[in-house]
Design a protein around this motif. Structure first.
Motif, PDB file in Angstrom:
ATOM      1  N   LYS A 254       0.825  -1.208   0.000  1.00  0.00           N
ATOM      2  CA  LYS A 254       0.000   0.000   0.000  1.00  0.00           C
ATOM      3  C   LYS A 254       0.861   1.260   0.000  1.00  0.00           C
ATOM      4  O   LYS A 254       0.538   2.251  -0.672  1.00  0.00           O
ATOM      5  CB  LYS A 254      -0.924  -0.004   1.211  1.00  0.00           C
ATOM      6  CG  LYS A 254      -2.017  -1.063   1.158  1.00  0.00           C
ATOM      7  CD  LYS A 254      -2.903  -1.005   2.396  1.00  0.00           C
ATOM      8  CE  LYS A 254      -3.989  -2.072   2.336  1.00  0.00           C
ATOM      9  NZ  LYS A 254      -4.863  -2.043   3.538  1.00  0.00           N
ATOM     10  N   PHE A 255       1.959   1.235   0.767  1.00  0.00           N
ATOM     11  CA  PHE A 255       2.854   2.389   0.768  1.00  0.00           C
ATOM     12  C   PHE A 255       3.422   2.638  -0.631  1.00  0.00           C
ATOM     13  O   PHE A 255       3.503   3.781  -1.094  1.00  0.00           O
ATOM     14  CB  PHE A 255       4.009   2.174   1.748  1.00  0.00           C
ATOM     15  CG  PHE A 255       3.585   2.066   3.191  1.00  0.00           C
ATOM     16  CD1 PHE A 255       2.439   2.692   3.649  1.00  0.00           C
ATOM     17  CD2 PHE A 255       4.330   1.319   4.095  1.00  0.00           C
ATOM     18  CE1 PHE A 255       2.047   2.592   4.979  1.00  0.00           C
ATOM     19  CE2 PHE A 255       3.955   1.212   5.418  1.00  0.00           C
ATOM     20  CZ  PHE A 255       2.809   1.848   5.867  1.00  0.00           C
ATOM     21  N   LEU A 256       3.828   1.561  -1.301  1.00  0.00           N
ATOM     22  CA  LEU A 256       4.365   1.702  -2.648  1.00  0.00           C
ATOM     23  C   LEU A 256       3.324   2.295  -3.591  1.00  0.00           C
ATOM     24  O   LEU A 256       3.632   3.161  -4.417  1.00  0.00           O
ATOM     25  CB  LEU A 256       4.833   0.345  -3.168  1.00  0.00           C
ATOM     26  CG  LEU A 256       6.156  -0.176  -2.618  1.00  0.00           C
ATOM     27  CD1 LEU A 256       6.398  -1.599  -3.084  1.00  0.00           C
ATOM     28  CD2 LEU A 256       7.310   0.718  -3.039  1.00  0.00           C
ATOM     29  N   LYS A 257       2.081   1.830  -3.478  1.00  0.00           N
ATOM     30  CA  LYS A 257       1.013   2.386  -4.315  1.00  0.00           C
ATOM     31  C   LYS A 257       0.868   3.882  -4.076  1.00  0.00           C
ATOM     32  O   LYS A 257       0.725   4.671  -5.017  1.00  0.00           O
ATOM     33  CB  LYS A 257      -0.316   1.686  -3.994  1.00  0.00           C
ATOM     34  CG  LYS A 257      -0.458   0.275  -4.530  1.00  0.00           C
ATOM     35  CD  LYS A 257      -1.847  -0.266  -4.187  1.00  0.00           C
ATOM     36  CE  LYS A 257      -2.041  -1.678  -4.715  1.00  0.00           C
ATOM     37  NZ  LYS A 257      -3.392  -2.206  -4.356  1.00  0.00           N
ATOM     38  N   ALA A 258       0.891   4.276  -2.795  1.00  0.00           N
ATOM     39  CA  ALA A 258       0.705   5.686  -2.457  1.00  0.00           C
ATOM     40  C   ALA A 258       1.849   6.543  -2.998  1.00  0.00           C
ATOM     41  O   ALA A 258       1.623   7.607  -3.594  1.00  0.00           O
ATOM     42  CB  ALA A 258       0.593   5.844  -0.944  1.00  0.00           C
ATOM     43  N   ALA A 270      11.891  -0.955  -1.443  1.00  0.00           N
ATOM     44  CA  ALA A 270      11.030  -1.668  -0.504  1.00  0.00           C
ATOM     45  C   ALA A 270      11.559  -3.085  -0.351  1.00  0.00           C
ATOM     46  O   ALA A 270      11.712  -3.811  -1.343  1.00  0.00           O
ATOM     47  CB  ALA A 270       9.588  -1.693  -1.014  1.00  0.00           C
ATOM     48  N   VAL A 271      11.848  -3.476   0.891  1.00  0.00           N
ATOM     49  CA  VAL A 271      12.457  -4.778   1.175  1.00  0.00           C
ATOM     50  C   VAL A 271      11.420  -5.685   1.819  1.00  0.00           C
ATOM     51  O   VAL A 271      10.982  -5.440   2.950  1.00  0.00           O
ATOM     52  CB  VAL A 271      13.681  -4.627   2.100  1.00  0.00           C
ATOM     53  CG1 VAL A 271      14.334  -5.988   2.332  1.00  0.00           C
ATOM     54  CG2 VAL A 271      14.691  -3.644   1.501  1.00  0.00           C
ATOM     55  N   PHE A 272      11.024  -6.738   1.102  1.00  0.00           N
ATOM     56  CA  PHE A 272      10.067  -7.704   1.610  1.00  0.00           C
ATOM     57  C   PHE A 272      10.803  -8.901   2.210  1.00  0.00           C
ATOM     58  O   PHE A 272      11.886  -9.282   1.742  1.00  0.00           O
ATOM     59  CB  PHE A 272       9.150  -8.205   0.481  1.00  0.00           C
ATOM     60  CG  PHE A 272       8.195  -7.157  -0.033  1.00  0.00           C
ATOM     61  CD1 PHE A 272       6.927  -7.041   0.507  1.00  0.00           C
ATOM     62  CD2 PHE A 272       8.567  -6.301  -1.066  1.00  0.00           C
ATOM     63  CE1 PHE A 272       6.033  -6.079   0.038  1.00  0.00           C
ATOM     64  CE2 PHE A 272       7.683  -5.342  -1.548  1.00  0.00           C
ATOM     65  CZ  PHE A 272       6.417  -5.233  -0.986  1.00  0.00           C
ATOM     66  N   ASP A 273      10.199  -9.501   3.247  1.00  0.00           N
ATOM     67  CA  ASP A 273      10.765 -10.716   3.826  1.00  0.00           C
ATOM     68  C   ASP A 273      10.749 -11.852   2.813  1.00  0.00           C
ATOM     69  O   ASP A 273       9.919 -11.886   1.892  1.00  0.00           O
ATOM     70  CB  ASP A 273       9.979 -11.138   5.075  1.00  0.00           C
ATOM     71  CG  ASP A 273      10.288 -10.266   6.281  1.00  0.00           C
ATOM     72  OD1 ASP A 273      11.250  -9.498   6.230  1.00  0.00           O
ATOM     73  OD2 ASP A 273       9.549 -10.369   7.278  1.00  0.00           O
ATOM     74  N   MET A 294      11.579   3.679  -7.940  1.00  0.00           N
ATOM     75  CA  MET A 294      11.066   2.843  -6.862  1.00  0.00           C
ATOM     76  C   MET A 294      11.301   1.375  -7.199  1.00  0.00           C
ATOM     77  O   MET A 294      10.928   0.915  -8.279  1.00  0.00           O
ATOM     78  CB  MET A 294       9.571   3.099  -6.645  1.00  0.00           C
ATOM     79  CG  MET A 294       9.275   4.526  -6.281  1.00  0.00           C
ATOM     80  SD  MET A 294       7.508   4.838  -5.985  1.00  0.00           S
ATOM     81  CE  MET A 294       7.534   6.636  -5.817  1.00  0.00           C
ATOM     82  N   VAL A 295      11.912   0.658  -6.268  1.00  0.00           N
ATOM     83  CA  VAL A 295      12.309  -0.733  -6.507  1.00  0.00           C
ATOM     84  C   VAL A 295      11.791  -1.605  -5.369  1.00  0.00           C
ATOM     85  O   VAL A 295      11.869  -1.211  -4.195  1.00  0.00           O
ATOM     86  CB  VAL A 295      13.843  -0.862  -6.588  1.00  0.00           C
ATOM     87  CG1 VAL A 295      14.256  -2.304  -6.830  1.00  0.00           C
ATOM     88  CG2 VAL A 295      14.399   0.050  -7.673  1.00  0.00           C
TER      89      VAL A 295
END
Length: 419
Positions: A254-258, A270-273, A294-295
């Motif tokens: 959601k943050f990335l969308k915003a 953005a680092v996902f587990d 944005m990556v």
């Protein structure tokens, strides 16, 4: 007259600027590089104030800014092609341009890299040129061929540093600007420059790291400072705790969308587990059509996680937990993961019907983090920290690579707009 700051490769003056320190000079350094030392001039009482960093560190910083060896070479090739076309047109108008046109036809990118070290080393000490190419490379008044991307530009400096393979140290000397009253003696030049342009993506703004929660951010921030302190000023971190921002893989999407919808100009990763939920969310992020700045990445697979103890309804098993239960705690070193005589187990907690896979979580996550924070604080050097936490080295190597690739794309697009 005015006062100048200068960039040096070892003891060789490379370029300078009058009255101010340009942003792109500061982009090569961070405040921890500042050195105050006695003047080399015996008649000068005021100390020297410089920013110094080893060659390898400066090259890493240039990579993060998109000024890589590959892009610098591409820019040099494009400059040479354009310059040849321009002088061919001049030559058609008269014989006055024939000598330069002929020189350009024999000049190559390889020649530039071969000639650049000697030209730079004698730029201010020898006036006589050996040939027409040498004369143009030594031109300090016009569009000299040494500075193909502009005098003192980061891309030109990258190519020069690649060409000058023997250089050990890069220095920004601001002594004269302080002596001339242009800068206060105690000014934190790099910090102040970065603070003045927090969202401008070129070249001083940091890359913002987002993650699934406050503990992930805390770990990433501490690990960067411990393992790669020479790059810590080139990143900043999303602060979940400051305004009680929700965490989790779904919220990260959601943050990335915003940010993407707002067309925010900042660079971010953005680092996902590397678990079931993180992998699923990462796939969703990759469908958003994120802008180039944005990556989204997931934590990398590791050898440690390929054979790791787990516990669930069917008992205890040693399995590959990459992609299913590798949250950031699994990257904090073997010592931090120990409980008694063995590793803390991953406990399977539920089935994700969308991903058609089980989700797992390390037991005692808070204890693992606390053990890591103590251990990294006690490391005597970055080299010791990197040896103690090889999985975190993999994490940061992946992040650096993602930032570098995104920055390369940005540099190519920028050059396409301004060429």
């Amino acid at each position: 007259m005015g006062s100048y700051c200068e960039i040096y490769f070892d003891r060789t003056e490379v370029c300078g600027a009058k009255s101010v320190v340009p942003d792109h000079f500061c982009a090569l350094f961070q405040e921890s590089d500042r050195v105050v030392r006695p003047s080399r001039d015996e008649d000068e009482e005021s100390p020297e104030v410089v920013y110094e960093a080893p060659r390898a560190v400066v090259l890493s910083r240039l990579d993060l800014l998109g000024c890589t060896t590959t892009v610098a070479r591409e820019r040099l090739e494009a400059w040479l092609a354009t310059t040849r076309e321009t002088w061919d047109e001049y030559c058609a108008d008269g014989d006055w341009a024939e000598k330069t046109t002929t020189a350009l036809r024999s000049f190559s990118v390889e020649d530039w890299y071969r000639r650049a070290p000697e030209v730079l080393a004698t730029l201010y000490t020898r006036e006589e040129a050996t040939d027409e190419i040498d004369r143009h490379m030594r031109d300090r008044d016009g569009e000299g061929w040494l500075w193909f991307d502009g005098y003192g530009s980061l891309m030109s400096l990258r190519a020069l540093l690649d060409a000058c393979a023997e250089v050990q140290c890069v220095t920004l000397d601001v002594t004269a600007l302080i002596g001339g009253g242009w800068i206060e003696p105690g000014a934190k030049i790099c910090d102040e420059k970065r603070a003045s342009a927090p969202l401008d993506p070129r070249p001083l703004a940091t890359t913002v790291i987002l993650a699934e929660g406050s503990s992930d951010i805390r770990i990433l921030q501490r690990s960067l400072a411990g393992l790669f302190p020479e790059l810590q000023d080139y990143f900043s971190f999303f602060n979940h705790a400051e305004l009680s921002v929700d965490g989790g893989a779904a919220y990260l999407v959601k943050f990335l969308k915003a940010f993407a919808a707002a067309r925010a100009p900042l660079r971010l990763v953005a680092v996902f587990d590397n678990d079931t939920a993180g992998r699923q969310a990462h796939r969703q992020a990759n469908t958003l059509g994120l802008p180039d700045n944005m990556v989204a990445v997931t934590l990398p697979d590791t050898e440690l996680a390929r054979s790791y103890p787990t516990i669930g309804p069917q008992g205890e098993h040693v399995v590959d937990v990459n992609g299913k239960a590798a949250s950031i705690e699994l990257y904090l070193g073997r010592a931090s993961l120990m409980a008694g005589s063995g590793f803390r187990r991953v406990r399977w907690s539920g089935f994700n019907s969308t991903a058609q896979a089980y989700q797992g979580e390390i037991e005692g996550k808070a204890e693992v983090e606390a053990s890591f924070l103590r251990a990294v604080a006690n490391c005597s050097s970055p080299a010791e920290a990197r040896a103690a936490f090889p999985e975190l080295v993999e994490v940061w190597t992946m992040i650096f690579s993602a930032v570098e690739k995104a920055a390369e794309v940005a540099e190519r697009k920028l050059h396409g707009r301004v060429a």
